[in-house]
Write an enzyme that holds these catalytic residues in place. Structure first.
Site, PDB file in Angstrom:
ATOM      1  N   SER A   1      45.798  48.172  32.355  1.00 19.29           N
ATOM      2  CA  SER A   1      46.405  47.186  33.249  1.00 19.29           C
ATOM      3  C   SER A   1      47.606  46.540  32.580  1.00 19.29           C
ATOM      4  CB  SER A   1      45.353  46.114  33.552  1.00 19.29           C
ATOM      5  OG  SER A   1      45.947  45.002  34.172  1.00 19.29           O
TER       6      SER A   1
ATOM      7  N   TYR B   1      38.685  39.500  30.816  1.00 17.71           N
ATOM      8  CA  TYR B   1      38.919  40.784  31.481  1.00 17.71           C
ATOM      9  C   TYR B   1      40.072  41.528  30.813  1.00 17.71           C
ATOM     10  CZ  TYR B   1      41.102  44.104  34.598  1.00 17.71           C
ATOM     11  OH  TYR B   1      41.689  45.240  35.088  1.00 17.71           O
TER      12      TYR B   1
ATOM     13  N   LYS C   1      40.533  45.307  28.311  1.00 17.32           N
ATOM     14  CA  LYS C   1      41.460  46.453  28.409  1.00 17.32           C
ATOM     15  C   LYS C   1      42.157  46.687  27.076  1.00 17.32           C
ATOM     16  CE  LYS C   1      40.641  47.445  32.720  1.00 17.32           C
ATOM     17  NZ  LYS C   1      39.829  48.615  33.059  1.00 17.32           N
TER      18      LYS C   1
HETATM   19  P1  NAD Z   1      36.799  48.484  42.272  1.00 12.62           P
HETATM   20  O1  NAD Z   1      35.870  47.385  41.919  1.00 12.62           O
HETATM   21  O2  NAD Z   1      37.193  48.667  43.674  1.00 12.62           O
HETATM   22  O3  NAD Z   1      36.231  49.870  41.731  1.00 12.62           O
HETATM   23  C1  NAD Z   1      35.441  49.965  40.581  1.00 12.62           C
HETATM   24  C2  NAD Z   1      34.239  50.821  40.932  1.00 12.62           C
HETATM   25  O4  NAD Z   1      33.456  50.993  39.753  1.00 12.62           O
HETATM   26  C3  NAD Z   1      33.327  50.180  41.978  1.00 12.62           C
HETATM   27  O5  NAD Z   1      33.091  51.124  42.996  1.00 12.62           O
HETATM   28  C4  NAD Z   1      32.059  49.828  41.218  1.00 12.62           C
HETATM   29  O6  NAD Z   1      30.910  49.965  42.029  1.00 12.62           O
HETATM   30  C5  NAD Z   1      32.089  50.837  40.088  1.00 12.62           C
HETATM   31  N1  NAD Z   1      31.415  50.415  38.855  1.00 12.62           N
HETATM   32  C6  NAD Z   1      31.678  49.324  38.090  1.00 12.62           C
HETATM   33  N2  NAD Z   1      30.888  49.324  37.012  1.00 12.62           N
HETATM   34  C7  NAD Z   1      30.098  50.431  37.101  1.00 12.62           C
HETATM   35  C8  NAD Z   1      29.081  51.001  36.271  1.00 12.62           C
HETATM   36  N3  NAD Z   1      28.690  50.431  35.135  1.00 12.62           N
HETATM   37  N4  NAD Z   1      28.502  52.137  36.673  1.00 12.62           N
HETATM   38  C9  NAD Z   1      28.870  52.754  37.819  1.00 12.62           C
HETATM   39  N5  NAD Z   1      29.823  52.277  38.636  1.00 12.62           N
HETATM   40  C10 NAD Z   1      30.432  51.129  38.269  1.00 12.62           C
HETATM   41  O7  NAD Z   1      38.106  48.306  41.332  1.00 12.62           O
HETATM   42  P2  NAD Z   1      39.522  49.017  41.420  1.00 12.62           P
HETATM   43  O8  NAD Z   1      40.506  48.042  41.927  1.00 12.62           O
HETATM   44  O9  NAD Z   1      39.404  50.346  42.059  1.00 12.62           O
HETATM   45  O10 NAD Z   1      39.809  49.176  39.865  1.00 12.62           O
HETATM   46  C11 NAD Z   1      39.518  50.378  39.180  1.00 12.62           C
HETATM   47  C12 NAD Z   1      39.944  50.248  37.739  1.00 12.62           C
HETATM   48  O11 NAD Z   1      41.324  49.927  37.669  1.00 12.62           O
HETATM   49  C13 NAD Z   1      39.220  49.167  36.941  1.00 12.62           C
HETATM   50  O12 NAD Z   1      39.000  49.654  35.627  1.00 12.62           O
HETATM   51  C14 NAD Z   1      40.211  48.037  36.929  1.00 12.62           C
HETATM   52  O13 NAD Z   1      40.036  47.210  35.814  1.00 12.62           O
HETATM   53  C15 NAD Z   1      41.514  48.803  36.854  1.00 12.62           C
HETATM   54  N6  NAD Z   1      42.664  48.035  37.374  1.00 12.62           N
HETATM   55  C16 NAD Z   1      42.629  47.548  38.649  1.00 12.62           C
HETATM   56  C17 NAD Z   1      43.703  46.827  39.134  1.00 12.62           C
HETATM   57  C18 NAD Z   1      43.685  46.239  40.511  1.00 12.62           C
HETATM   58  O14 NAD Z   1      44.469  45.319  40.765  1.00 12.62           O
HETATM   59  N7  NAD Z   1      42.868  46.704  41.422  1.00 12.62           N
HETATM   60  C19 NAD Z   1      44.830  46.634  38.324  1.00 12.62           C
HETATM   61  C20 NAD Z   1      44.830  47.155  37.025  1.00 12.62           C
HETATM   62  C21 NAD Z   1      43.733  47.866  36.562  1.00 12.62           C
HETATM   63  C1  WQD Z   2      49.556  38.297  42.905  1.00 16.50           C
HETATM   64  C2  WQD Z   2      50.441  37.093  43.104  1.00 16.50           C
HETATM   65  C3  WQD Z   2      49.415  34.973  42.603  1.00 16.50           C
HETATM   66  C4  WQD Z   2      46.486  35.052  45.838  1.00 16.50           C
HETATM   67  C5  WQD Z   2      45.716  40.647  39.008  1.00 16.50           C
HETATM   68  C6  WQD Z   2      45.193  40.702  37.609  1.00 16.50           C
HETATM   69  C7  WQD Z   2      45.834  41.838  36.873  1.00 16.50           C
HETATM   70  C8  WQD Z   2      45.688  43.134  37.659  1.00 16.50           C
HETATM   71  C9  WQD Z   2      46.185  43.000  39.040  1.00 16.50           C
HETATM   72  C10 WQD Z   2      43.652  44.216  37.041  1.00 16.50           C
HETATM   73  C11 WQD Z   2      50.290  36.068  41.984  1.00 16.50           C
HETATM   74  C12 WQD Z   2      49.769  35.083  44.060  1.00 16.50           C
HETATM   75  C13 WQD Z   2      47.511  35.381  44.968  1.00 16.50           C
HETATM   76  C14 WQD Z   2      46.670  33.964  46.734  1.00 16.50           C
HETATM   77  C15 WQD Z   2      48.886  33.658  45.845  1.00 16.50           C
HETATM   78  N1  WQD Z   2      44.318  43.509  37.810  1.00 16.50           N
HETATM   79  N2  WQD Z   2      48.685  34.706  44.972  1.00 16.50           N
HETATM   80  N3  WQD Z   2      47.878  33.310  46.713  1.00 16.50           N
HETATM   81  O1  WQD Z   2      47.209  37.978  39.404  1.00 16.50           O
HETATM   82  O2  WQD Z   2      49.251  39.465  39.640  1.00 16.50           O
HETATM   83  O3  WQD Z   2      47.110  40.423  38.951  1.00 16.50           O
HETATM   84  O4  WQD Z   2      45.502  41.890  39.665  1.00 16.50           O
HETATM   85  O5  WQD Z   2      43.958  44.645  35.975  1.00 16.50           O
HETATM   86  O6  WQD Z   2      45.203  41.909  35.643  1.00 16.50           O
HETATM   87  O7  WQD Z   2      45.499  39.474  36.957  1.00 16.50           O
HETATM   88  O8  WQD Z   2      47.335  39.719  41.266  1.00 16.50           O
HETATM   89  O9  WQD Z   2      46.931  39.752  43.675  1.00 16.50           O
HETATM   90  O10 WQD Z   2      45.774  37.991  42.279  1.00 16.50           O
HETATM   91  O11 WQD Z   2      48.224  37.823  42.638  1.00 16.50           O
HETATM   92  O12 WQD Z   2      49.958  33.024  45.868  1.00 16.50           O
HETATM   93  O13 WQD Z   2      45.775  33.587  47.508  1.00 16.50           O
HETATM   94  O14 WQD Z   2      50.037  36.434  44.299  1.00 16.50           O
HETATM   95  O15 WQD Z   2      49.721  33.703  42.105  1.00 16.50           O
HETATM   96  O16 WQD Z   2      51.566  35.555  41.733  1.00 16.50           O
HETATM   97  P1  WQD Z   2      47.772  39.277  39.764  1.00 16.50           P
HETATM   98  P2  WQD Z   2      46.965  38.841  42.519  1.00 16.50           P
END
Ligand code: NAD
Ligand code: WQD
Length: 338
Positions: free
Chosen positions: A125, A150, A154
């Site tokens: 991330s 969190y 990573k």
């Molecule tokens: P999500 O929660 O939708 O998907 C994660 C999935 O993993 C879920 O279906 C959950 O049931 C499963 N899971 C979690 N722990 C488990 C375990 N121990 N065993 C089996 N299944 C398990 O999340 P996402 O948004 O699809 O994110 C996927 C990955 O990407 C994560 O590692 C997250 O940290 C990373 N990521 C997400 C974002 C984002 O904004 N969505 C941004 C950066 C990184």
């Molecule tokens: C986006 C922007 C908020 C909600 C997060 C994690 C990051 C990564 C992606 C996993 C920000 C603003 C939000 C609301 C708002 N995840 N906001 N009103 O915080 O950029 O990133 O998800 O790795 O690690 O921190 O994403 O979608 O929460 O926010 O104004 O009700 O929207 O302040 O500027 P963020 P987000």
């Protein structure tokens, strides 16, 4: 067919990646106990790819249960999504995050070693950059110990992968640092399924437009950014999913380093207020919103330099903010129609 384990394959990004893998000719093997996802994601994947994917409802931290998945046939590679991802919750319950996010990777690497599987794509991330000194942010920007437990999981997982690939010269790992994934599959069969009140901006926006939330609070308009609201790099989840297929393919190459890091973003920063305005344009609906206080822990601005992913993986985004918001809205409407 090449079996590719997709941990967390029923989740938001994993489900879209399972689809892209299948469309690229791989056989996705979903390992997910549905702790943060629903059966309907699996049905959605099946609907798009035209067959039921192989699914194992297994906890990835349960080594013996997970081992049985490896025993059911040769595994070409693994894409590891399974983790918890809610920043605020990780502050309140750090043990839950350290246990699952680091524990599942440790178990996975032990199993990959046991079964001789050498290709791994890992979900990292942009949170590892914290509040970067320079924008757009490149992969060589220093890790900032992240702003939350969190985020720190990573950082630790990335370090673990570097150490493991140094110890095992045959292991190849691709560390993908996602910026802000949004949107949904254009078919509206799969998308994001936030449980409870969404933390992330776009699900909150679409739920507000659908009447499920009264109004969006914009977290701060007094940042040092062009319109005062925070700036992020919003990438369409289908583009993001496609990048995983490219990253996996690269691991076949002979002269690939043991561990490589790629930013996955569009390279464009958009403010919260721009997201609101663009959503209103594509949906044709007014979005009730008000300006509120800053959210603790938010960085003012972060967006990617996507050059390395373009030059090395050949990855370029096909969709922009408009398409991503239109697809997120179509998905929200499909959910409401159920
Ligand atoms: P999500 O929660 O939708 O998907 C994660 C999935 O993993 C879920 O279906 C959950 O049931 C499963 N899971 C979690 N722990 C488990 C375990 N121990 N065993 C089996 N299944 C398990 O999340 P996402 O948004 O699809 O994110 C996927 C990955 O990407 C994560 O590692 C997250 O940290 C990373 N990521 C997400 C974002 C984002 O904004 N969505 C941004 C950066 C990184
Ligand atoms: C986006 C922007 C908020 C909600 C997060 C994690 C990051 C990564 C992606 C996993 C920000 C603003 C939000 C609301 C708002 N995840 N906001 N009103 O915080 O950029 O990133 O998800 O790795 O690690 O921190 O994403 O979608 O929460 O926010 O104004 O009700 O929207 O302040 O500027 P963020 P987000």
């Amino acid at each position: 067919m090449k079996r590719v384990i997709v941990t967390g394959g029923a989740g938001f990004i994993g489900s879209h990646t399972a689809v892209e893998l299948a469309e690229a000719g791989y056989d996705p093997v979903i390992v997910d106990d549905l702790r943060n996802s629903e059966e309907r994601a699996l049905q959605g994947i099946a609907g798009i790819i035209g067959k039921d994917p192989e699914v194992h409802r297994v906890d990835c931290t349960d080594e013996e249960a997970f081992a049985r998945v490896f025993e059911q046939g040769a595994v070409h590679g693994v894409i590891h999504f399974a983790a918890y991802k809610a920043v605020g919750e990780s502050v309140a319950e750090p043990l839950k995050y350290y246990h699952n996010n680091i524990g599942s990777l440790v178990v996975l690497l032990r199993l990959m070693e046991r079964y001789g599987v050498k290709r791994l794509v890992f979900s990292s991330s942009c949170t590892v950059y914290g509040d970067p000194d320079r924008l757009p942010v490149t992969e060589s920007a220093p890790d900032r110990n992240a702003m939350s437990p969190y985020g720190f999981t990573k950082v630790v997982c990335e370090r673990l992968l570097r150490d493991q690939s140094a110890a095992d010269p045959d292991l190849r790992a691709s560390l993908l640092r996602y910026f802000n994934p949004i949107g949904a599959h254009p078919s509206a069969r799969i998308g994001e399924l936030p449980l409870g009140v969404p933390n992330n901006l776009v699900p909150f926006v679409t739920q507000t437009a659908a009447g499920l939330r009264k109004e969006l609070t914009v977290f701060g308009d007094d940042y040092d950014t062009p319109d005062g609201s925070c700036v992020r790099d919003y990438i369409h989840v289908v583009d993001l999913a496609r990048a995983h297929v490219l990253a996996l393919g690269r691991l076949d190459g002979k002269d690939v380093p043991g561990c490589e890091v790629f930013n996955l973003g569009t390279g464009t920063g958009n403010s919260v207020l721009e997201v609101v305005r663009t959503f209103e344009e594509v949906s044709g609906l007014p979005l009730p919103h008000r300006i509120g206080p800053r959210r603790p822990g938010d960085v003012p601005a972060v967006y990617a330099d996507p050059t390395r992913a373009r030059d090395v993986l050949g990855f370029e985004c096909r969709y922009g903010l408009r398409e991503a918001l239109a697809d997120a809205w179509r998905w929200q409407q499909a959910l409401a129609g159920d």
